[in-house]
Motif scaffolding. Sequence first.
Motif, PDB file in Angstrom:
ATOM      1  N   SER A 305       0.821  -1.211   0.000  1.00  0.00           N
ATOM      2  CA  SER A 305       0.000   0.000   0.000  1.00  0.00           C
ATOM      3  C   SER A 305       0.855   1.261   0.000  1.00  0.00           C
ATOM      4  CB  SER A 305      -0.942   0.010   1.217  1.00  0.00           C
ATOM      5  OG  SER A 305      -1.870  -1.040   1.116  1.00  0.00           O
ATOM      6  N   ASP A 306       2.177   1.089   0.149  1.00  0.00           N
ATOM      7  CA  ASP A 306       3.122   2.204   0.097  1.00  0.00           C
ATOM      8  C   ASP A 306       4.037   1.992  -1.104  1.00  0.00           C
ATOM      9  OD1 ASP A 306       5.087   4.098   0.398  1.00  0.00           O
ATOM     10  OD2 ASP A 306       5.544   3.600   2.491  1.00  0.00           O
ATOM     11  N   LYS A 307       3.909   2.839  -2.110  1.00  0.00           N
ATOM     12  CA  LYS A 307       4.673   2.657  -3.345  1.00  0.00           C
ATOM     13  C   LYS A 307       6.178   2.786  -3.129  1.00  0.00           C
ATOM     14  CE  LYS A 307       0.952   3.863  -6.516  1.00  0.00           C
ATOM     15  NZ  LYS A 307       0.541   4.631  -7.725  1.00  0.00           N
ATOM     16  N   ASN A 308       6.573   3.355  -2.017  1.00  0.00           N
ATOM     17  CA  ASN A 308       8.000   3.431  -1.700  1.00  0.00           C
ATOM     18  C   ASN A 308       8.594   2.046  -1.427  1.00  0.00           C
ATOM     19  OD1 ASN A 308       8.314   6.298  -1.841  1.00  0.00           O
ATOM     20  ND2 ASN A 308       7.260   6.467   0.126  1.00  0.00           N
ATOM     21  N   ASN A 309       7.731   1.076  -1.187  1.00  0.00           N
ATOM     22  CA  ASN A 309       8.191  -0.285  -0.911  1.00  0.00           C
ATOM     23  C   ASN A 309       8.260  -1.166  -2.159  1.00  0.00           C
ATOM     24  OD1 ASN A 309       8.415   0.097   1.896  1.00  0.00           O
ATOM     25  ND2 ASN A 309       6.237  -0.310   2.184  1.00  0.00           N
ATOM     26  N   PHE A 310       7.848  -0.637  -3.302  1.00  0.00           N
ATOM     27  CA  PHE A 310       7.733  -1.474  -4.502  1.00  0.00           C
ATOM     28  C   PHE A 310       9.106  -1.963  -4.990  1.00  0.00           C
ATOM     29  CE2 PHE A 310       3.442   0.129  -6.409  1.00  0.00           C
ATOM     30  CZ  PHE A 310       2.806  -0.265  -5.246  1.00  0.00           C
ATOM     31  N   THR A 311       9.127  -3.216  -5.425  1.00  0.00           N
ATOM     32  CA  THR A 311      10.311  -3.770  -6.086  1.00  0.00           C
ATOM     33  C   THR A 311      10.293  -3.343  -7.568  1.00  0.00           C
ATOM     34  OG1 THR A 311       9.000  -5.796  -6.304  1.00  0.00           O
ATOM     35  CG2 THR A 311      10.673  -5.744  -4.572  1.00  0.00           C
ATOM     36  N   ARG A 312      11.350  -3.683  -8.287  1.00  0.00           N
ATOM     37  CA  ARG A 312      11.510  -3.164  -9.655  1.00  0.00           C
ATOM     38  C   ARG A 312      10.421  -3.620 -10.610  1.00  0.00           C
ATOM     39  NH1 ARG A 312      18.015  -2.846 -11.000  1.00  0.00           N
ATOM     40  NH2 ARG A 312      18.637  -1.991  -8.986  1.00  0.00           N
ATOM     41  N   ASP A 313       9.927  -4.832 -10.434  1.00  0.00           N
ATOM     42  CA  ASP A 313       8.870  -5.317 -11.325  1.00  0.00           C
ATOM     43  C   ASP A 313       7.581  -4.521 -11.169  1.00  0.00           C
ATOM     44  OD1 ASP A 313       8.882  -6.622  -8.713  1.00  0.00           O
ATOM     45  OD2 ASP A 313       7.147  -7.737  -9.427  1.00  0.00           O
ATOM     46  N   LEU A 314       7.441  -3.817 -10.042  1.00  0.00           N
ATOM     47  CA  LEU A 314       6.250  -3.000  -9.787  1.00  0.00           C
ATOM     48  C   LEU A 314       6.509  -1.517 -10.031  1.00  0.00           C
ATOM     49  CD1 LEU A 314       5.022  -4.732  -6.498  1.00  0.00           C
ATOM     50  CD2 LEU A 314       4.225  -5.142  -8.847  1.00  0.00           C
ATOM     51  N   GLY A 315       7.707  -1.194 -10.537  1.00  0.00           N
ATOM     52  CA  GLY A 315       8.043   0.195 -10.833  1.00  0.00           C
ATOM     53  C   GLY A 315       8.810   0.905  -9.738  1.00  0.00           C
ATOM     54  N   GLY A 316       9.215   0.167  -8.676  1.00  0.00           N
ATOM     55  CA  GLY A 316       9.981   0.771  -7.579  1.00  0.00           C
ATOM     56  C   GLY A 316      11.447   0.416  -7.656  1.00  0.00           C
ATOM     57  N   ASN A 317      12.135   0.594  -6.542  1.00  0.00           N
ATOM     58  CA  ASN A 317      13.572   0.284  -6.534  1.00  0.00           C
ATOM     59  C   ASN A 317      14.022  -0.476  -5.289  1.00  0.00           C
ATOM     60  OD1 ASN A 317      13.484   2.262  -4.576  1.00  0.00           O
ATOM     61  ND2 ASN A 317      14.511   3.833  -5.812  1.00  0.00           N
ATOM     62  N   LYS A 318      13.065  -1.014  -4.529  1.00  0.00           N
ATOM     63  CA  LYS A 318      13.440  -1.762  -3.331  1.00  0.00           C
ATOM     64  C   LYS A 318      14.064  -3.108  -3.721  1.00  0.00           C
ATOM     65  CE  LYS A 318      12.185   0.662   0.311  1.00  0.00           C
ATOM     66  NZ  LYS A 318      12.986   1.864   0.417  1.00  0.00           N
ATOM     67  N   SER A 319      15.060  -3.507  -2.959  1.00  0.00           N
ATOM     68  CA  SER A 319      15.678  -4.805  -3.177  1.00  0.00           C
ATOM     69  C   SER A 319      14.813  -5.891  -2.537  1.00  0.00           C
ATOM     70  CB  SER A 319      17.069  -4.830  -2.558  1.00  0.00           C
ATOM     71  OG  SER A 319      16.982  -4.790  -1.127  1.00  0.00           O
ATOM     72  N   THR A 320      15.156  -7.126  -2.835  1.00  0.00           N
ATOM     73  CA  THR A 320      14.446  -8.253  -2.230  1.00  0.00           C
ATOM     74  C   THR A 320      14.528  -8.169  -0.707  1.00  0.00           C
ATOM     75  OG1 THR A 320      15.086  -9.595  -4.136  1.00  0.00           O
ATOM     76  CG2 THR A 320      14.252 -10.769  -2.204  1.00  0.00           C
ATOM     77  N   GLU A 321      15.722  -7.924  -0.195  1.00  0.00           N
ATOM     78  CA  GLU A 321      15.915  -7.863   1.258  1.00  0.00           C
ATOM     79  C   GLU A 321      15.168  -6.688   1.873  1.00  0.00           C
ATOM     80  OE1 GLU A 321      20.067  -7.886   2.094  1.00  0.00           O
ATOM     81  OE2 GLU A 321      20.350  -9.983   1.497  1.00  0.00           O
ATOM     82  N   GLU A 322      15.200  -5.525   1.222  1.00  0.00           N
ATOM     83  CA  GLU A 322      14.495  -4.354   1.757  1.00  0.00           C
ATOM     84  C   GLU A 322      12.986  -4.573   1.773  1.00  0.00           C
ATOM     85  OE1 GLU A 322      17.566  -0.757   0.408  1.00  0.00           O
ATOM     86  OE2 GLU A 322      16.080  -1.546  -1.011  1.00  0.00           O
ATOM     87  N   PHE A 323      12.472  -5.178   0.715  1.00  0.00           N
ATOM     88  CA  PHE A 323      11.036  -5.474   0.660  1.00  0.00           C
ATOM     89  C   PHE A 323      10.652  -6.461   1.758  1.00  0.00           C
ATOM     90  CE2 PHE A 323       7.418  -7.948  -0.919  1.00  0.00           C
ATOM     91  CZ  PHE A 323       6.503  -6.948  -1.195  1.00  0.00           C
ATOM     92  N   THR A 324      11.481  -7.474   1.942  1.00  0.00           N
ATOM     93  CA  THR A 324      11.231  -8.467   2.994  1.00  0.00           C
ATOM     94  C   THR A 324      11.218  -7.807   4.365  1.00  0.00           C
ATOM     95  OG1 THR A 324      12.310 -10.155   1.638  1.00  0.00           O
ATOM     96  CG2 THR A 324      12.049 -10.639   3.986  1.00  0.00           C
ATOM     97  N   ASP A 325      12.172  -6.926   4.609  1.00  0.00           N
ATOM     98  CA  ASP A 325      12.239  -6.221   5.906  1.00  0.00           C
ATOM     99  C   ASP A 325      11.017  -5.322   6.104  1.00  0.00           C
ATOM    100  OD1 ASP A 325      14.619  -7.440   6.532  1.00  0.00           O
ATOM    101  OD2 ASP A 325      15.871  -5.786   5.841  1.00  0.00           O
ATOM    102  N   ALA A 326      10.504  -4.750   5.010  1.00  0.00           N
ATOM    103  CA  ALA A 326       9.310  -3.907   5.106  1.00  0.00           C
ATOM    104  C   ALA A 326       8.105  -4.750   5.538  1.00  0.00           C
ATOM    105  CB  ALA A 326       9.033  -3.204   3.777  1.00  0.00           C
ATOM    106  N   ILE A 327       7.984  -5.937   4.986  1.00  0.00           N
ATOM    107  CA  ILE A 327       6.886  -6.831   5.399  1.00  0.00           C
ATOM    108  C   ILE A 327       7.002  -7.137   6.876  1.00  0.00           C
ATOM    109  CG2 ILE A 327       5.919  -9.169   5.164  1.00  0.00           C
ATOM    110  CD1 ILE A 327       6.692  -9.060   2.203  1.00  0.00           C
ATOM    111  N   ILE A 328       8.205  -7.449   7.316  1.00  0.00           N
ATOM    112  CA  ILE A 328       8.431  -7.797   8.729  1.00  0.00           C
ATOM    113  C   ILE A 328       8.081  -6.619   9.629  1.00  0.00           C
ATOM    114  CG2 ILE A 328      10.256  -8.311  10.405  1.00  0.00           C
ATOM    115  CD1 ILE A 328      11.549 -10.025   8.152  1.00  0.00           C
ATOM    116  N   SER A 329       8.410  -5.409   9.191  1.00  0.00           N
ATOM    117  CA  SER A 329       8.092  -4.226  10.018  1.00  0.00           C
ATOM    118  C   SER A 329       6.582  -3.998  10.095  1.00  0.00           C
ATOM    119  CB  SER A 329       8.767  -2.985   9.441  1.00  0.00           C
ATOM    120  OG  SER A 329       8.158  -2.580   8.225  1.00  0.00           O
ATOM    121  N   ASN A 330       5.839  -4.539   9.129  1.00  0.00           N
ATOM    122  CA  ASN A 330       4.383  -4.370   9.110  1.00  0.00           C
ATOM    123  C   ASN A 330       3.621  -5.540   9.736  1.00  0.00           C
ATOM    124  OD1 ASN A 330       4.076  -1.798   7.913  1.00  0.00           O
ATOM    125  ND2 ASN A 330       4.594  -2.653   5.915  1.00  0.00           N
ATOM    126  N   LEU A 331       4.339  -6.530  10.249  1.00  0.00           N
ATOM    127  CA  LEU A 331       3.664  -7.657  10.883  1.00  0.00           C
ATOM    128  C   LEU A 331       2.922  -7.181  12.141  1.00  0.00           C
ATOM    129  CD1 LEU A 331       6.255 -10.540  10.572  1.00  0.00           C
ATOM    130  CD2 LEU A 331       3.905 -10.584   9.737  1.00  0.00           C
TER     131      LEU A 331
END
Length: 331
Positions: A305-331
């Motif tokens: 829901s936050d486009k700042n978290n998008f990975t490259r396939d979604l038009g963002g620039n987050k890495s796999t690890e950064e995206f994973t950490d974002a999910i964990i922070s939202n648990l």
Amino acid sequence: MHRVTMLEGDGIGVEICASLRKVFRAAEVNIQWDIYQTGEKHFEKHGELISDDCFNSLEKNKVGIKGPMTTPIGTGFRSANVFLRKKYDLFANVRPVKSLGKIDSKFENIDITIFRENTEDLYQGIEEMEDENTAKSIKIITRKGSERIAKEAFEFAKKNNIEKVTVVTKANIMKFTDGLFLEVAREVAKNYPGIKLEEVLVDNMAMQLVMYPERYKLILTENLYGDILSDLCAGLVGGLGLIPGANIGKDIAIFEPVHGSAPDIAGKNIANPTALILSGCLMLEYLGEIEAATRIKNAVDKTLSDKNNFTRDLGGNKSTEEFTDAIISNL
């Protein structure tokens, strides 16, 4: 404690499997992993796609999750995915397609579940060369195979208060094979009087889904059509990187993302692990861990829901690890 066999697969498989384990660990999911290297690289080293030890683990644990495995196009070894489905009679392929977060797409509030027969049809791989200029492939549809996938679909509809099951065939042309699948769907539907059976031809279904996807909640179909339509539906919500899958048999189940192994981005820490993580949530639901599955799914939705978290396939620039950490922070 649940013990689960993990097949890491090819390409980005190792990376996204690591993301899944990290999210599950943060969510305090009580799982013990049996992890195996599988796929093309394992084949190059050992002459086999999957080791006997991995098969033994699957047969003991009865639950597995796998990263994507490469299948050569036109030549080489046959699909390991198809082999696993046939070996363990994983007759129900279930693919939920749902709008997530704030991903840009042409439609909103998509929520379609596809029930695809998983062991028959042209995917049986019964092919031969009649002569050097003619190839032949045999399509197999049985009453048993059609009946059990139809029952799975109608039971799911009943459990989730879905009022309509849409059965998709090409029975106007393939009157014996698709005709049998449709006939059985009609017979099964009689046992569920509160649920409507809608009949749509596959070519029309493809058009309807890109025009009016909101009209459909549950699609019941054959192996080949289900494979094609589930990819089409993935395009409605943002792509294959978001779609989970389950392969369910009588007493064993293997969960996997719908997408491929993406060897071009392997090892670059840019893969989107969403589909595998959501496949893990399907696995948790299968294991009865509903609360944990819901928490993780909600965290994924909040992250997307936050486009700042998008990975490259979604038009963002987050890495796999950064995206994973974002999910964990939202648990």
